[in-house]
Scaffold this motif. Sequence first.
Motif, PDB file in Angstrom:
ATOM      1  N   ILE A  10     -45.404 -30.742 -24.090  1.00 49.49           N
ATOM      2  CA  ILE A  10     -44.464 -31.705 -23.998  1.00 49.49           C
ATOM      3  C   ILE A  10     -43.491 -31.168 -22.715  1.00 49.49           C
ATOM      4  N   ASP A  11     -43.091 -31.910 -21.857  1.00 49.38           N
ATOM      5  CA  ASP A  11     -42.017 -31.477 -20.956  1.00 49.38           C
ATOM      6  C   ASP A  11     -40.472 -31.374 -21.324  1.00 49.38           C
ATOM      7  N   ALA A  12     -40.555 -30.212 -22.244  1.00 48.61           N
ATOM      8  CA  ALA A  12     -38.877 -30.358 -22.803  1.00 48.61           C
ATOM      9  C   ALA A  12     -39.090 -28.755 -23.250  1.00 48.61           C
ATOM     10  N   PRO A  13     -37.684 -28.233 -23.399  1.00 46.71           N
ATOM     11  CA  PRO A  13     -37.672 -26.904 -24.273  1.00 46.71           C
ATOM     12  C   PRO A  13     -37.871 -27.110 -25.767  1.00 46.71           C
ATOM     13  N   ALA A  14     -38.343 -25.966 -26.070  1.00 49.58           N
ATOM     14  CA  ALA A  14     -38.644 -25.898 -27.869  1.00 49.58           C
ATOM     15  C   ALA A  14     -37.332 -26.368 -28.474  1.00 49.58           C
ATOM     16  N   ASP A  15     -36.366 -25.906 -28.126  1.00 59.74           N
ATOM     17  CA  ASP A  15     -34.984 -26.433 -28.997  1.00 59.74           C
ATOM     18  C   ASP A  15     -34.929 -27.858 -29.057  1.00 59.74           C
ATOM     19  N   GLU A  16     -35.277 -28.435 -27.900  1.00 52.83           N
ATOM     20  CA  GLU A  16     -35.030 -30.129 -28.032  1.00 52.83           C
ATOM     21  C   GLU A  16     -36.382 -30.765 -28.709  1.00 52.83           C
ATOM     22  N   ILE A  17     -37.246 -30.116 -28.801  1.00 53.54           N
ATOM     23  CA  ILE A  17     -38.584 -30.635 -29.390  1.00 53.54           C
ATOM     24  C   ILE A  17     -38.403 -30.502 -30.830  1.00 53.54           C
ATOM     25  N   MET A  18     -37.842 -29.349 -31.384  1.00 59.78           N
ATOM     26  CA  MET A  18     -37.482 -29.018 -32.727  1.00 59.78           C
ATOM     27  C   MET A  18     -36.522 -29.790 -33.303  1.00 59.78           C
ATOM     28  N   ALA A  19     -35.385 -30.326 -32.360  1.00 62.18           N
ATOM     29  CA  ALA A  19     -34.449 -31.080 -32.675  1.00 62.18           C
ATOM     30  C   ALA A  19     -34.878 -32.431 -33.186  1.00 62.18           C
ATOM     31  N   SER A  89     -52.551 -33.252 -51.950  1.00 56.97           N
ATOM     32  CA  SER A  89     -52.154 -32.054 -51.225  1.00 56.97           C
ATOM     33  C   SER A  89     -51.885 -32.609 -49.830  1.00 56.97           C
ATOM     34  N   LEU A  90     -50.973 -31.821 -49.469  1.00 56.38           N
ATOM     35  CA  LEU A  90     -50.469 -32.028 -47.831  1.00 56.38           C
ATOM     36  C   LEU A  90     -50.213 -30.935 -47.410  1.00 56.38           C
ATOM     37  N   VAL A  91     -50.398 -30.109 -46.423  1.00 60.96           N
ATOM     38  CA  VAL A  91     -50.229 -28.804 -45.869  1.00 60.96           C
ATOM     39  C   VAL A  91     -50.194 -28.969 -44.320  1.00 60.96           C
ATOM     40  N   GLY A  92     -48.992 -28.555 -43.873  1.00 60.46           N
ATOM     41  CA  GLY A  92     -49.102 -28.674 -42.346  1.00 60.46           C
ATOM     42  C   GLY A  92     -48.123 -27.912 -41.683  1.00 60.46           C
ATOM     43  N   ALA A  93     -48.061 -27.821 -40.580  1.00 59.78           N
ATOM     44  CA  ALA A  93     -47.127 -26.983 -39.378  1.00 59.78           C
ATOM     45  C   ALA A  93     -47.223 -27.425 -37.886  1.00 59.78           C
ATOM     46  N   TYR A  94     -45.899 -27.237 -37.370  1.00 59.04           N
ATOM     47  CA  TYR A  94     -45.979 -27.304 -35.912  1.00 59.04           C
ATOM     48  C   TYR A  94     -45.497 -25.925 -35.431  1.00 59.04           C
ATOM     49  N   GLN A  95     -46.517 -25.615 -34.626  1.00 61.56           N
ATOM     50  CA  GLN A  95     -45.943 -24.246 -33.894  1.00 61.56           C
ATOM     51  C   GLN A  95     -45.645 -24.677 -32.338  1.00 61.56           C
ATOM     52  N   LEU A  96     -44.500 -24.129 -31.894  1.00 59.32           N
ATOM     53  CA  LEU A  96     -44.072 -24.345 -30.487  1.00 59.32           C
ATOM     54  C   LEU A  96     -44.189 -22.864 -29.664  1.00 59.32           C
ATOM     55  N   GLU A  97     -44.632 -23.202 -28.436  1.00 64.76           N
ATOM     56  CA  GLU A  97     -44.632 -21.692 -27.464  1.00 64.76           C
ATOM     57  C   GLU A  97     -44.487 -22.270 -26.125  1.00 64.76           C
ATOM     58  N   PRO A  98     -43.924 -21.283 -25.189  1.00 63.67           N
ATOM     59  CA  PRO A  98     -44.053 -21.715 -23.948  1.00 63.67           C
ATOM     60  C   PRO A  98     -45.455 -22.171 -23.420  1.00 63.67           C
ATOM     61  N   ALA A  99     -45.484 -23.338 -22.462  1.00 64.69           N
ATOM     62  CA  ALA A  99     -46.882 -23.685 -21.946  1.00 64.69           C
ATOM     63  C   ALA A  99     -46.973 -22.815 -20.639  1.00 64.69           C
ATOM     64  N   PRO A 100     -48.237 -22.575 -20.063  1.00 66.69           N
ATOM     65  CA  PRO A 100     -48.378 -21.731 -18.849  1.00 66.69           C
ATOM     66  C   PRO A 100     -47.823 -22.501 -17.813  1.00 66.69           C
ATOM     67  N   GLY A 101     -47.900 -23.700 -17.453  1.00 68.04           N
ATOM     68  CA  GLY A 101     -47.311 -24.494 -16.426  1.00 68.04           C
ATOM     69  C   GLY A 101     -45.991 -25.110 -16.597  1.00 68.04           C
ATOM     70  N   GLY A 102     -45.171 -24.510 -17.552  1.00 68.59           N
ATOM     71  CA  GLY A 102     -43.778 -25.300 -17.865  1.00 68.59           C
ATOM     72  C   GLY A 102     -44.045 -26.093 -19.059  1.00 68.59           C
ATOM     73  N   GLY A 103     -42.908 -26.412 -19.660  1.00 69.53           N
ATOM     74  CA  GLY A 103     -42.870 -27.172 -20.907  1.00 69.53           C
ATOM     75  C   GLY A 103     -43.025 -26.574 -22.084  1.00 69.53           C
ATOM     76  N   THR A 104     -43.552 -26.907 -23.143  1.00 69.58           N
ATOM     77  CA  THR A 104     -43.735 -26.337 -24.529  1.00 69.58           C
ATOM     78  C   THR A 104     -45.087 -26.905 -25.022  1.00 69.58           C
ATOM     79  N   LYS A 105     -45.864 -25.988 -25.294  1.00 65.26           N
ATOM     80  CA  LYS A 105     -47.197 -26.349 -25.791  1.00 65.26           C
ATOM     81  C   LYS A 105     -46.816 -26.410 -27.481  1.00 65.26           C
ATOM     82  N   VAL A 106     -47.229 -27.560 -27.963  1.00 69.65           N
ATOM     83  CA  VAL A 106     -46.653 -27.885 -29.384  1.00 69.65           C
ATOM     84  C   VAL A 106     -48.285 -28.006 -30.118  1.00 69.65           C
ATOM     85  N   THR A 107     -48.465 -27.210 -31.250  1.00 73.88           N
ATOM     86  CA  THR A 107     -49.812 -27.306 -31.908  1.00 73.88           C
ATOM     87  C   THR A 107     -49.362 -27.877 -33.455  1.00 73.88           C
TER      88      THR A 107
END
Length: 147
Positions: A10-19, A89-107
Motif C-alpha cells: 500500500i502506498d502509505a506509511p504504516a501509521d496511516e494504514i493502521m489508523a 473460531s476466527l484467528v487473524g493478524a495484520y503485519q505491517l513492514e516497509p516495502a522494498p520499493g516504498g510504501g508498506t507491505k501488509v500481510t
Amino acid sequence: MARTSSDIVIDAPADEIMAVIADFPAYPDWATGVRVAEVVDAGTGGRADRVHFALDANPIRDEYTLGYVWDGDRSVSWELVEAGTMLTSLVGAYQLEPAPGGGTKVTYQLRVDVSIPLLGMLKRKAEKVIIDSALKGLKQHVEATRA
C-alpha cells in the motif's frame, strides 16, 4: 498461527494504514460483507480491545465479537471471544513492514472454523477470498484518502 496468508503493498506509511485498520465504525465502507463493526471495549491508547461484528459475506452470515492485541503500527492480532451461530473460531493478524520499493507491505493471516462441515480445501479457499477482498479494500480505502 494462520492457515491462510496473503500480502499487498500500500502506498502509505504504516501509521496511516493502521489508523484505517483501527477505525472499526468505517469498516462497512471498505470491508466486503461487514454490515456493522461496533467497538464494545475501547481499550487504552485509542485502539479497541473488543469489537462486535455483523457479517454478511456469502456463505457466512453471523454476528460475533473479536478481541484485539495491538503492537504499535507494526501489527494487530485478533481472535474470537464471543462466537456467533456459524463461526466457531476466527484467528487473524495484520503485519505491517516497509516495502522494498516504498510504501508498506501488509500481510494478512487468517484461520476460520465454522459450525458446518467443510472440506479443508473449501475452507482455505474461503479464507483466501476473505483475505484478498480485505486487502484490496484496505488498499483502495487508504490510497483514496491520501489522494
